[in-house]
Design an enzyme around this catalytic site. Structure first.
Site, short mmCIF file in Angstrom:
data_model
loop_
_atom_site.label_atom_id
_atom_site.label_comp_id
_atom_site.label_asym_id
_atom_site.label_seq_id
_atom_site.Cartn_x
_atom_site.Cartn_y
_atom_site.Cartn_z
N GLY A 64 42.32 38.79 33.64
CA GLY A 64 42.36 40.25 33.68
C GLY A 64 43.73 40.83 33.96
CG ASN A 112 38.39 46.45 36.45
OD1 ASN A 112 38.10 46.44 35.25
ND2 ASN A 112 38.05 45.47 37.28
CG PHE A 116 35.88 42.45 27.92
CD1 PHE A 116 36.22 42.12 29.22
CD2 PHE A 116 34.70 41.90 27.38
CE1 PHE A 116 35.40 41.30 29.99
CE2 PHE A 116 33.90 41.07 28.14
CZ PHE A 116 34.24 40.77 29.46
CB SER A 178 33.08 41.71 32.79
OG SER A 178 34.14 40.84 32.99
CG ASN A 180 33.87 47.15 34.01
OD1 ASN A 180 33.19 47.91 34.70
ND2 ASN A 180 34.86 46.43 34.51
CB THR A 181 30.96 44.32 28.37
OG1 THR A 181 32.39 44.33 28.25
CG2 THR A 181 30.34 44.18 26.98
CE LYS A 220 36.00 35.86 36.90
NZ LYS A 220 37.36 36.31 36.69
CG ASN A 249 34.03 39.12 36.90
OD1 ASN A 249 34.81 40.04 37.19
ND2 ASN A 249 33.94 38.63 35.69
C1 FMN Z 1 41.86 45.35 36.77
C2 FMN Z 1 41.05 44.10 36.69
C3 FMN Z 1 40.70 43.59 35.47
C4 FMN Z 1 39.93 42.43 35.38
N1 FMN Z 1 39.62 41.91 34.15
C5 FMN Z 1 38.91 40.76 34.07
C6 FMN Z 1 38.62 40.20 32.81
O1 FMN Z 1 39.02 40.70 31.76
N2 FMN Z 1 37.89 39.05 32.77
C7 FMN Z 1 37.43 38.44 33.92
O2 FMN Z 1 36.79 37.39 33.83
N3 FMN Z 1 37.72 38.95 35.13
C8 FMN Z 1 38.44 40.08 35.23
N4 FMN Z 1 38.73 40.60 36.46
C9 FMN Z 1 38.17 39.95 37.67
C10 FMN Z 1 39.17 39.01 38.34
O3 FMN Z 1 39.51 37.94 37.49
C11 FMN Z 1 38.57 38.44 39.65
O4 FMN Z 1 37.45 37.64 39.33
C12 FMN Z 1 38.15 39.54 40.61
O5 FMN Z 1 39.05 40.61 40.60
C13 FMN Z 1 38.05 39.01 42.06
O6 FMN Z 1 39.30 38.50 42.50
P1 FMN Z 1 40.34 39.35 43.38
O7 FMN Z 1 39.57 39.95 44.52
O8 FMN Z 1 41.38 38.35 43.81
O9 FMN Z 1 40.90 40.41 42.49
C14 FMN Z 1 39.50 41.77 36.57
C15 FMN Z 1 39.86 42.29 37.81
C16 FMN Z 1 40.63 43.44 37.89
C17 FMN Z 1 41.01 43.97 39.25
#
Ligand code: FMN
Length: 339
Positions: A64, A112, A116, A178, A180-181, A220, A249
């Site tokens: 992400g 967020n 995607f 995720s 958001n989809t 995931k 996630n």
């Molecule tokens: C802005 C943003 C975008 C993200 N986009 C994705 C993504 O496209 N695919 C995915 O598997 N996880 C995505 N994540 C989730 C992160 O990979 C992670 O699993 C989640 O943020 C928890 O970790 P953290 O607390 O260290 O951020 C996103 C997280 C953030 C903050």
């Protein structure tokens, strides 16, 4: 005051997504100039074998942040032993309307609902080929279905992605978590998950023959699942010999940030407030998987202590995202000192 604290005080003056683009573009420019190694912390060799792959260390960049695969070498220079790009879909898509990224500063958290946004698999492969040059860590490609693809046809999307990404990925992550989809998380239900993962694992085995290399498959998951659902999925993963579980996630829960004025923004919450919740999911998976399938722990790591708690909960490898936004590359360095 370290350099990132100054950079952050400037970046945080910008709207969150603008700051994100400035960071990625800055890193790309450093890559092009060949000066990213200036950031590289000196660390002792801490290599670890997981999923049959040798990781230079156990700290990875979560999916992400490098959504398009532009900055693998740049992030690698911060010391990451692995970089997971994406989520990548078959066709390019622009994601949800802006604003879709919000900082909850006092919680060191982010909400967020990006949805995607990505350049599509063909362009992503091109980006990875260029930006992984010179990086000696592990590259993961995180894949997901296009928004317009109904769940009944999701397998077609993941199949296209698996075949296309196989040649350049060290491992591939099937993202079904995720928020958001719309409907994506339904793919985590045991019935959908079997219909999706069983043919994908079969195809992976065919690809292994064709390519003469094994590319492990990770799945995931979200932190909002019930214990019962975790147990059912764990049984399925053991049966299908999935190579790794990535937990977790973002969460759709707002329990930890209820009073924040941005708490009602839709999307996934990440950062400090999800640390315990993600640890609970890791512990449950660890218990159900009997240590037969490794867990990549992610969610709210913002200190060495958090990382050690994730390992104690059962994680073999770790990933960070939100902690990096708030603390910068010094967090990677701190985490690399874990034994
Ligand atoms: C802005 C943003 C975008 C993200 N986009 C994705 C993504 O496209 N695919 C995915 O598997 N996880 C995505 N994540 C989730 C992160 O990979 C992670 O699993 C989640 O943020 C928890 O970790 P953290 O607390 O260290 O951020 C996103 C997280 C953030 C903050």
């Amino acid at each position: 005051m370290n350099f990132y604290k100054i950079a952050r005080s400037i970046l945080f003056k910008f709207e969150a997504e603008k700051a994100h683009h400035l960071t990625i573009n800055g890193l790309r420019a450093m890559q092009l100039l060949g000066i990213t190694s200036l950031m590289t912390p000196r660390v002792k060799n801490n290599s670890i074998k997981v999923m049959g792959l040798t990781f230079p260390n156990r700290i990875g960049l979560a999916a992400g942040l490098d959504k398009s695969g532009h900055c693998i070498n740049g992030f690698g220079s911060m010391g990451f032993g692995f970089v997971e790009i994406g989520t990548i879909t078959p066709r390019p898509q622009s994601g949800n309307p802006q604003p879709r990224l919000f900082r909850l500063k006092n919680h060191e958290a982010i909400i967020n609902r990006m949805g995607f946004n990505n350049p599509g698999i063909d362009k992503a492969i091109d980006n990875v080929t260029k930006s992984a040059k010179g990086y000696d860590g592990i590259v993961g490609i995180n894949i997901g279905k296009n928004k317009i693809t109904p769940n009944e046809k999701a397998l077609d999307d993941y199949m296209i992605l698996l075949r296309k990404a196989y040649g350049i990925a060290d491992y591939i992550t099937i993202n079904v978590s995720s928020p958001n989809t719309s409907g994506l998380r339904e793919l985590q239900s045991p019935e959908f998950a079997r219909g999706l993962l069983s043919p994908l694992m079969k195809e992976r085995n065919n690809l292994r023959e064709d390519h003469g290399k094994n590319v492990p498959i990770a799945v995931k998951l979200d932190p909002d699942m019930s214990h019962e659902q975790i147990n059912l999925l764990a049984d399925l993963f053991l049966e299908l010999k999935i190579d790794a579980v990535i937990a977790t996630n973002t969460t759709i829960s707002r329990d930890e940030v209820k009073k924040h004025h941005l708490a009602s923004e839709q999307g996934g919450l990440s950062g400090k407030p999800i640390h315990s919740k993600s640890n609970e999911a890791i512990s449950k998976f660890y218990g159900a998987l009997n240590d037969d399938i490794p867990i990549i722990g992610v969610g709210g790591i913002s200190s060495k202590k958090d990382a050690e708690e994730k390992i104690a909960a059962g994680a073999k490898l770790l990933q960070i995202y939100t902690g990096l936004v708030y603390q910068g590359p010094s967090l990677v360095k701190e985490l690399l000192s874990i034994e």
